[in-house]
Scaffold this active site. Structure first.
Site, short mmCIF file in Angstrom:
data_model
loop_
_atom_site.label_atom_id
_atom_site.label_comp_id
_atom_site.label_asym_id
_atom_site.label_seq_id
_atom_site.Cartn_x
_atom_site.Cartn_y
_atom_site.Cartn_z
N LYS A 167 42.65 -10.44 8.36
CA LYS A 167 41.81 -12.12 8.94
C LYS A 167 42.36 -11.88 10.30
O LYS A 167 43.70 -12.33 10.32
CB LYS A 167 41.92 -12.83 7.81
CG LYS A 167 41.45 -13.77 8.23
CD LYS A 167 41.30 -14.95 7.83
CE LYS A 167 40.30 -16.62 8.36
NZ LYS A 167 39.61 -17.37 7.24
N ASP B 17 42.06 -13.98 13.65
CA ASP B 17 41.59 -15.56 13.87
C ASP B 17 41.64 -15.69 15.70
O ASP B 17 42.37 -14.30 15.95
CB ASP B 17 42.53 -15.91 13.08
CG ASP B 17 41.48 -17.76 12.76
OD1 ASP B 17 40.84 -18.04 13.03
OD2 ASP B 17 42.07 -18.70 12.16
N MET B 18 40.57 -16.46 15.89
CA MET B 18 41.28 -16.47 17.36
C MET B 18 40.36 -18.29 17.79
O MET B 18 39.56 -18.60 17.25
CB MET B 18 39.72 -15.92 18.11
CG MET B 18 39.42 -15.65 19.67
SD MET B 18 39.42 -17.21 20.69
CE MET B 18 38.35 -16.04 22.17
N CYS C 38 37.20 -13.50 12.06
CA CYS C 38 37.19 -14.99 12.23
C CYS C 38 37.88 -15.94 13.82
O CYS C 38 38.15 -14.91 14.52
CB CYS C 38 38.35 -15.91 11.40
SG CYS C 38 38.89 -17.45 11.65
N ASP D 176 35.11 -22.72 9.48
CA ASP D 176 35.90 -23.13 8.50
C ASP D 176 35.61 -24.22 6.82
O ASP D 176 35.97 -24.90 6.24
CB ASP D 176 36.51 -24.14 8.94
CG ASP D 176 37.85 -22.59 9.80
OD1 ASP D 176 37.62 -22.10 9.67
OD2 ASP D 176 38.36 -23.57 10.59
#
Length: 701
Positions: free
Chosen positions: A441, A443-444, A491, A513
């Site tokens: 996964k 994410d940023m 994400c 989210d």
């Protein structure tokens, strides 16, 4: 006009016709619609009489520079530094191939060659457009605007724009605007597509609710804009392109700048039909990976947050495995120094204190439960106190002499630098080769603020936004090539980076989210207008509503999440045996129908504003799945006394019979199309998953 002045590109069901304008050296849209729409006078033709504007300003031009279209919106603003802006070009040739077209225009005075590029996407109703700009002179050029393309839409009474708006935790809100005169613009300067708007737009004539729909999506993971202009004379013209962070890009002699692709789509069946065009296109982008089942996952974030240790994670994993979950994902908090969100990012090594028997032993214990293993990572982020930043302080974006601002207690790495890309590649390679990881996964969570790069090259000579995007795509391309077995989830604090460049390189994306049931339903309703079910990751959690706090059942949460790629994020330790048993039943039902949901044709039935709404999926095997949801009252009182609520499917065969695989009830196709499926909603029954098997019609005696 010669036979070579007009070209038609054909998709599966549509045609797009371009011609050279008889009024000047530019290309115009002649027709766009179903096959045959090009046979006849153009609906985009104009009177050719102009007052206070030029003919180019009034024309349905495909692409024009500021020098030739000075008043109503140019697609290209270029010039030599320190001199006048403006391009005046001549048409210099066309190249036509199977499903492709290239039209070239040149301005020898400033030294610029502009090529308008078109390509049909096979098996879809999508056409790609982009522009190539080449500096042919001896002096560099300054490009202040360089859109990918412009699209003209014929309307009679103004345009209805449909677009997706929001904020963090409220992304993809289905929004409409009537545009009769003036300019509408949206975009992002956050280094990603952003949470406020999606780089997607649909345009219809205001004259009818179900009017044919024209769609555009900009394929770019950085700064962007889409601008719609209702121009004098009634035409509606949409421009789209990337936005350079520095305000302009310098093009060196001999260099070529290629703009992002603009995906253009059309459906005669309105917004619902347009959504299926986009779904089919995204299945094309997924390619062979489409045939890999999207496994039911459990993610530990909402259960444990940063409090990650082997014993607690294994307790959750055992509960998840007992319910039929196929993939266990450890979220943030697994690496050294990550007790909270103030430290640890950049130092991507498993925390030995959290995994006293070793990280590999923990991974194998999860896999021994019959599940794959996944991990969360935020490779572009770095914490101020990390070892990485101490060793490479110049790797983070910063401006000399200015303090670095923290967002979410972190800084952002300059992924446009090749050495930073190499570090990220080496980190991912190490994790994915040293440990048995099946799912990543990405994410940023932090947009760039002080976006500078220390060094000898002035910031104004750097194209930092494009460099970061290209670095991001280089890493994703490497993941796809070097680790093809790994499923990648995209994400960015939820749905902040959902665009076609990302979707082409990941397997699923995280829309938001916010996992609360009614909030999530609204998010997914907008998302499915633009994106396919097989890329939409959705979790069942215990989260209360943020924007719509009305309670809903566990069944409602499951049916909502099953509309895409099912996941669970609740703290299973707090669930009762009854809840776990119910969850296991829903997971089993989902596995039975997920091929239909991910590969079938989807139709949105109503909206979350309706008391009953749903999503219909029609599979190639003759099965139809309907996810039905009650957003209205839960006191058991029907809307009409004594009558159930009804939800009408669409697209069924009126002459066929359909059997409900659970209840055994048989319906005629005409009955379902006319009356709909009945649902007796109550406080204990607010969602249902109906699976219909199609059978041939009975022959009359």
């Amino acid at each position: 006009m010669t036979p070579y002045d007009r070209w038609t590109l054909r998709t599966e069901n549509t045609s797009y016709t371009v011609r050279l304008s008889p009024d000047g050296p530019w290309a115009e849209l002649d027709a766009w619609g179903p096959h045959g729409a090009e046979d006849g006078p153009s609906a985009l033709d104009w009177s050719h009489r102009t007052h206070f504007i030029t003919p180019a300003d009034a024309a349905p031009a495909e692409y024009l520079p500021h020098g030739q279209r000075p008043f109503t919106g140019a697609d290209l603003i270029a010039g030599r530094p320190g001199r006048e802006r403006g391009v005046r070009w001549e048409f210099t040739g066309a190249q036509e191939g199977p499903g492709t077209l290239r039209l070239t225009f040149t301005d020898d005075l400033i030294g610029l060659r502009t090529t308008l590029c078109y390509a049909v996407v096979p098996g879809t109703d999508v056409l790609h457009r982009w522009t190539e700009l080449t500096c042919t002179g001896t002096e560099e050029l300054r490009l202040e605007r360089f859109d990918s393309g412009a699209v003209n839409v014929p309307v009679t009474s103004g345009a209805r724009l449909t677009y997706l708006t929001g904020q963090w935790s409220q992304e993809f809100q289905h929004t409409r605007l009537a545009l009769t005169r003036g300019t509408f613009t949206m975009g992002s300067t956050q280094g990603t597509p952003g949470h406020a708007y999606a780089p997607w737009l649909a345009v219809q004539d205001l004259a009818a609710d179900d009017a044919p729909a024209y769609g555009l999506a900009l394929e770019w993971a950085g700064n962007w804009h889409i601008t719609a202009e209702a121009e004098p004379g009634g035409a509606v013209r949409i421009r789209a392109g990337r936005v350079p962070h520095e305000g302009a890009v310098l093009l060196a002699p001999g260099a070529t700048l290629t703009t992002p692709r603009l995906a253009c789509a059309f459906s005669a069946d309105g917004l619902d039909g347009l959504s299926r065009v986009w779904h089919r296109y995204e299945r094309h982008l997924t390619g062979e990976r489409l045939h890999r089942p999207r496994k039911v996952l459990y993610n530990s974030w909402e259960a444990t947050g940063f409090d990650v240790d082997a014993a607690g994670q294994l307790e959750l994993a055992k509960s998840a495995a007992d319910m039929g979950v196929e993939l266990f994902v450890v979220d943030d908090g697994w690496f050294t120094g990550r007790a909270d969100d103030t430290a640890g990012l950049g130092d991507w090594y498993p925390d030995p204190a959290a995994f006293p028997d070793g990280f590999d032993r923990f991974v194998e214990d999860v896999r021994a439960l019959g599940m794959d293993f996944g991990l969360w990572i935020e490779p572009e982020a770095v914490s101020p106190g990390s070892r990485l930043l101490a060793e490479h302080p110049d790797w983070a974006y910063r401006i000399d002499g200015r303090p670095s601002r923290l967002v979410r207690n972190q800084l952002l790495l300059d992924l446009g630098r090749e050495d930073v890309q190499d570090f990220v590649l080496a980190t991912l390679d190490r994790l994915l080769t040293e440990h048995r990881i099946d799912y990543l996964k990405w994410d940023m969570n932090r947009p760039p603020t002080e976006r500078g790069r220390p060094g000898p090259v002035p910031a104004e000579r750097l194209d930092l936004d494009a460099a970061h995007v290209h670095g991001y795509l280089r890493v994703l391309d490497h993941l796809r090539t070097a680790h093809p077995h790994v499923t990648v989830e995209g994400c960015a604090g939820g749905g902040g980076r959902v665009d076609h460049t990302t979707l082409a390189r990941t397997d699923v994306v995280w829309p938001s989210d916010n996992t609360a049931p009614l909030d999530r339903l609204a998010i997914q309703y907008g998302f499915l207008h633009a994106h396919a079910p097989h890329v939409m990751s959705s979790w069942v959690t215990d989260a209360p509503g943020i924007f719509d706090p009305r309670p809903r059942s566990l069944a409602f949460r499951f049916v909502t999440a099953m509309c895409g790629v099912l996941g669970i994020g609740a703290d299973l330790r707090t669930w009762s045996p009854r809840q776990r048993t119910e969850a296991a039943g829903w997971i089993a039902r989902y596995k039975d129908v997920r091929d239909v949901i991910h590969h079938g044709e989807a139709r949105l039935l109503g909206s979350p504003d309706d008391a009953t709404c749903g999503v219909q999926y029609d599979g190639a095997d003759g099965r139809t799945v309907v996810a039905a949801l009650n957003t209205g009252r839960l006191d058991g009182a029907p809307l009409v006394p004594g009558r159930p609520a009804r939800l009408r499917p669409r697209g069924l065969d009126p002459d066929a019979r359909y059997r409900d695989e659970v209840s055994g009830t048989t319906y005629g196709g005409a009955h379902l199309l006319h009356y709909g499926l009945p649902f007796a909603w109550s406080a204990d029954h607010d969602a249902e998953l109906v699976v219909l098997s199609r059978h041939p019609a009975r022959r009359p005696a």
